[in-house]
Design an enzyme around this catalytic site. Structure first.
Site, short mmCIF file in Angstrom:
data_model
loop_
_atom_site.label_atom_id
_atom_site.label_comp_id
_atom_site.label_asym_id
_atom_site.label_seq_id
_atom_site.Cartn_x
_atom_site.Cartn_y
_atom_site.Cartn_z
N CYS A 27 48.47 43.76 -39.07
CA CYS A 27 48.75 42.15 -39.00
C CYS A 27 49.05 41.49 -40.22
O CYS A 27 48.24 40.87 -41.06
CB CYS A 27 48.00 40.95 -38.13
N CYS A 30 47.52 37.75 -40.38
CA CYS A 30 46.01 38.21 -40.82
C CYS A 30 45.42 38.08 -42.20
O CYS A 30 44.67 37.49 -42.15
CB CYS A 30 45.62 39.41 -39.92
#
Length: 114
Positions: A27, A30
């Site tokens: 991600c 993230c």
């Protein structure tokens, strides 16, 4: 940043205020959020949980989108932020969610004027 897993998760959220980052290594948002969370860690403990490795915990807290950052205190979820936000957003969120003594890591005693 401390990595959580099923064996450590429940004890970690019981300890006191703890910010938990629900994330995954693939991600990109993230990864972009990581430096912000490292700065927050100066004020309140921060840990993270890889949702790919531990989907049962992500499911327990209804994590449908990542990054999701949750604040836990005394074993209970107090709030969440979904998506990447600037440091100022997280600072304001924590100030709203936690009493000043908890945010600064201090034990504050109530004032008794009696």
């Amino acid at each position: 940043m401390r990595e959580l897993e099923p064996a450590t998760f429940d004890d970690a959220i019981r300890e006191g205020p703890l910010v938990v980052d629900f994330w995954a290594p693939w991600c990109r948002p993230c990864l972009a959020l990581e430096p912000v969370l490292e700065k927050i860690a100066d004020r309140v403990p921060v840990a993270r949980l890889n949702i790919d490795d531990h989907p049962e915990i992500a499911s327990r807290y209804e994590i449908f989108s990542i990054p999701t950052v949750m604040l836990f205190a005394e074993g209970a979820a107090r709030g969440r932020v979904v998506g990447v936000r600037p440091l100022a957003h997280f600072e304001a969120w924590l100030a709203e969610m936690l009493p000043a003594g908890e945010l600064d890591g201090l034990a504050v005693q109530p004032y008794d004027n009696a």
